[in-house]
Design an enzyme around this catalytic site. Sequence first.
Site, short mmCIF file in Angstrom:
data_model
loop_
_atom_site.label_atom_id
_atom_site.label_comp_id
_atom_site.label_asym_id
_atom_site.label_seq_id
_atom_site.Cartn_x
_atom_site.Cartn_y
_atom_site.Cartn_z
N GLY A 181 70.92 -17.67 -16.32
CA GLY A 181 71.71 -18.82 -16.78
C GLY A 181 73.14 -18.77 -16.28
O GLY A 181 73.84 -17.79 -16.52
N GLY A 287 71.36 -21.04 -23.21
CA GLY A 287 71.72 -22.10 -24.14
C GLY A 287 71.49 -21.68 -25.57
O GLY A 287 71.02 -20.56 -25.85
N ASP A 328 78.04 -26.73 -34.64
CA ASP A 328 76.92 -26.64 -33.69
C ASP A 328 75.64 -27.29 -34.22
O ASP A 328 74.87 -27.88 -33.47
CB ASP A 328 76.62 -25.17 -33.35
CG ASP A 328 77.63 -24.56 -32.38
OD1 ASP A 328 78.63 -25.23 -32.07
OD2 ASP A 328 77.41 -23.41 -31.96
N HIS A 460 110.50 -25.36 -15.32
CA HIS A 460 110.30 -24.75 -14.01
C HIS A 460 110.63 -23.26 -14.09
O HIS A 460 111.60 -22.90 -14.74
CB HIS A 460 111.22 -25.42 -12.98
CG HIS A 460 111.07 -24.82 -11.61
ND1 HIS A 460 109.97 -25.07 -10.82
CD2 HIS A 460 111.86 -23.96 -10.92
CE1 HIS A 460 110.11 -24.40 -9.69
NE2 HIS A 460 111.23 -23.72 -9.72
P1 FAD Z 1 78.73 -20.62 -36.40
O1 FAD Z 1 80.01 -20.09 -35.89
O2 FAD Z 1 77.48 -20.21 -35.73
O3 FAD Z 1 78.69 -20.24 -37.94
C1 FAD Z 1 77.58 -20.55 -38.72
C2 FAD Z 1 77.56 -19.59 -39.89
O4 FAD Z 1 76.56 -20.01 -40.81
C3 FAD Z 1 77.19 -18.16 -39.49
O5 FAD Z 1 78.17 -17.27 -39.95
C4 FAD Z 1 75.84 -17.91 -40.17
O6 FAD Z 1 75.69 -16.57 -40.60
C5 FAD Z 1 75.93 -18.86 -41.35
N1 FAD Z 1 74.62 -19.29 -41.87
C6 FAD Z 1 73.57 -19.76 -41.15
N2 FAD Z 1 72.56 -20.11 -41.98
C7 FAD Z 1 72.98 -19.84 -43.24
C8 FAD Z 1 72.38 -19.99 -44.52
N3 FAD Z 1 71.16 -20.51 -44.67
N4 FAD Z 1 73.08 -19.60 -45.60
C9 FAD Z 1 74.34 -19.07 -45.47
N5 FAD Z 1 74.95 -18.91 -44.28
C10 FAD Z 1 74.28 -19.31 -43.18
N6 FAD Z 1 83.37 -22.03 -28.38
C11 FAD Z 1 84.62 -22.40 -28.02
O7 FAD Z 1 85.11 -23.44 -28.49
N7 FAD Z 1 85.37 -21.62 -27.16
C12 FAD Z 1 84.88 -20.48 -26.63
O8 FAD Z 1 85.57 -19.81 -25.86
C13 FAD Z 1 83.57 -20.08 -26.99
N8 FAD Z 1 83.05 -18.94 -26.48
C14 FAD Z 1 81.79 -18.56 -26.89
C15 FAD Z 1 81.28 -17.38 -26.35
C16 FAD Z 1 80.02 -16.96 -26.72
C17 FAD Z 1 79.48 -15.68 -26.15
C18 FAD Z 1 79.26 -17.74 -27.66
C19 FAD Z 1 77.89 -17.30 -28.09
C20 FAD Z 1 79.76 -18.91 -28.18
C21 FAD Z 1 81.04 -19.34 -27.79
N9 FAD Z 1 81.58 -20.52 -28.27
C22 FAD Z 1 82.84 -20.90 -27.89
C23 FAD Z 1 80.83 -21.42 -29.17
C24 FAD Z 1 81.27 -21.21 -30.62
O9 FAD Z 1 81.04 -19.88 -30.98
C25 FAD Z 1 80.48 -22.15 -31.53
O10 FAD Z 1 80.63 -23.47 -31.08
C26 FAD Z 1 81.00 -22.06 -32.95
O11 FAD Z 1 80.88 -20.75 -33.46
C27 FAD Z 1 80.23 -23.02 -33.85
O12 FAD Z 1 80.77 -22.95 -35.13
P2 FAD Z 1 79.87 -23.29 -36.41
O13 FAD Z 1 80.78 -23.09 -37.58
O14 FAD Z 1 79.21 -24.59 -36.22
O15 FAD Z 1 78.71 -22.21 -36.41
#
Ligand code: FAD
Length: 484
Positions: A181, A287, A328, A460
């Site tokens: 990927g 992805g 997400d 600058h």
């Molecule tokens: P998440 O951060 O995934 O948080 C979801 C939370 O919900 C988790 O802590 C999980 O444990 C909890 N959860 C899930 N189900 C349950 C449940 N049933 N009960 C209780 N808790 C639950 N984005 C950027 O903008 N810039 C970057 O540079 C960037 N770099 C990245 C690099 C990597 C390697 C990766 C993998 C991702 C990167 N991202 C980046 C993407 C970014 O991490 C995500 O877009 C972001 O974390 C999404 O936030 P979220 O709050 O939607 O979900």
Amino acid sequence: MTLETTQTELLVIGAGPAGYVAAIRAGQLDVDVTLVEKDAYGGTCLNHGCIPSKAIISATDIAHDAANAESMGIYADPDIEIPELVSWKDDVVSQLTRGVEKLCKANQVALLEGTATFEDGHTTRISDSGDEHLVEFEHAIVATGSRPLEIPNFSYADEPVLNSRQALALDALPDRLVIVGAGYIGMELATVFAKLGTDVTVVEALEGILPTYESDLVRPVKKRAMDLSIDFRFERTATAWHDHGDGEGIRVETKPAGRADVDADGDDATENDTDTLDADTVLVAVGRTPVSDTLALENAGVETDSRGFITTNSHARTNVDHIFAVGDVAGEPMLAHKGSKEGQVAAEVAAGESARLEYKAIPAAVFTDPEIGTVGLTAAEATDEGLEPLVGEFPLRASGRALTTGTTDGFVRIVADADTGAILGGHIVAPHASELIAELALAVELGATLEDVATTVHTHPTLSEAVMEATEKALGHAIHTLNR
Ligand code: FAD
């Protein structure tokens, strides 16, 4: 047995950048809010994504830049102690996750540990190491994020197969790494591992890297990756891996993309179609998929689309009016700052305010070498929207500051509406593009014109002058590049 039941006005499920921001915003608005998290505060972004990856990129760049600065009269051969680097990165992460917990508490957010599942439209069951209880809510915000996609024959349970989370936690470097990927996660990690001395091959089903970005924007990144000796296998799919045995590493098999088992004529793929790559580790970065399948959403009547994303309207509401989805799990772009903005909007709407989502100025950054930063429309997208794009471009080689950093491969491109001069988009490939793009995000958000940016005096010597010069170029009066 009757389970203990507590009540809350707003239940936020998931404490990533979408969920914890929603909870803090709700606390600020005096909503009685509870945040439930099953793993670690800060979610993927702080614990396994944005922050650890950028910490490792920064550290790697310090060592790599020092080792490659002979032209500046600097001769260095840094010793990289991977366990120490990893422990520094872990310390950065824990400072931030502790900070999130403190901020939540300071904003009167009640914190619950455990996994939430819906019992019905106003109740969730929280399970934590065998203990179970119920939380009844008036409103809920689902912010459960995403998880890495798996591909056939590459299970993350098998030791040589890693996802990005596992790759960021390695305490020893692989000698030979195959990355499946060439999206932003694959390319960021390919750059890091190559700079640390790992022999990296990237397998990509499409014909180029970073397929969601314009090809000229991506060109300097690919060139640099090739200079770092990253090997690319385009239009190929990784189909299987085999252990050589006796600690001799693995063999990763690839086939032409779209022809994993049979070719286009329906014949069996021949031996000749198969290419094998020797490696000791394979990182799959193809992805991410929304975490919407473990919540029993059907008990609350919440709908998802065919890919599993929870569908929402411009107020972040799902089809069930009092349940919101952000981050997400609510769809592309899967970026932390997009999720945080959605979290704020959902909290405000749940608190009775009239907030709504606006996606025209959501920037994106790729932390490769050089970086890419984009916001708003490309020229082609502007044309598709019936606008006449006016484009201004400024090459980094004409920037004094770029020369002083030793990196001149890249450019700033501004797309404006030829009729009104309003800035519609910005596209940058340059060192610090992730920072530079903020000015253009503000321009797009405010509806600023080329004239507005061109007349703003820029410091600058800085790379930000390239942004100003690109607007001047569109207006036909750039100073440091020819206006032809
Ligand atoms: P998440 O951060 O995934 O948080 C979801 C939370 O919900 C988790 O802590 C999980 O444990 C909890 N959860 C899930 N189900 C349950 C449940 N049933 N009960 C209780 N808790 C639950 N984005 C950027 O903008 N810039 C970057 O540079 C960037 N770099 C990245 C690099 C990597 C390697 C990766 C993998 C991702 C990167 N991202 C980046 C993407 C970014 O991490 C995500 O877009 C972001 O974390 C999404 O936030 P979220 O709050 O939607 O979900």
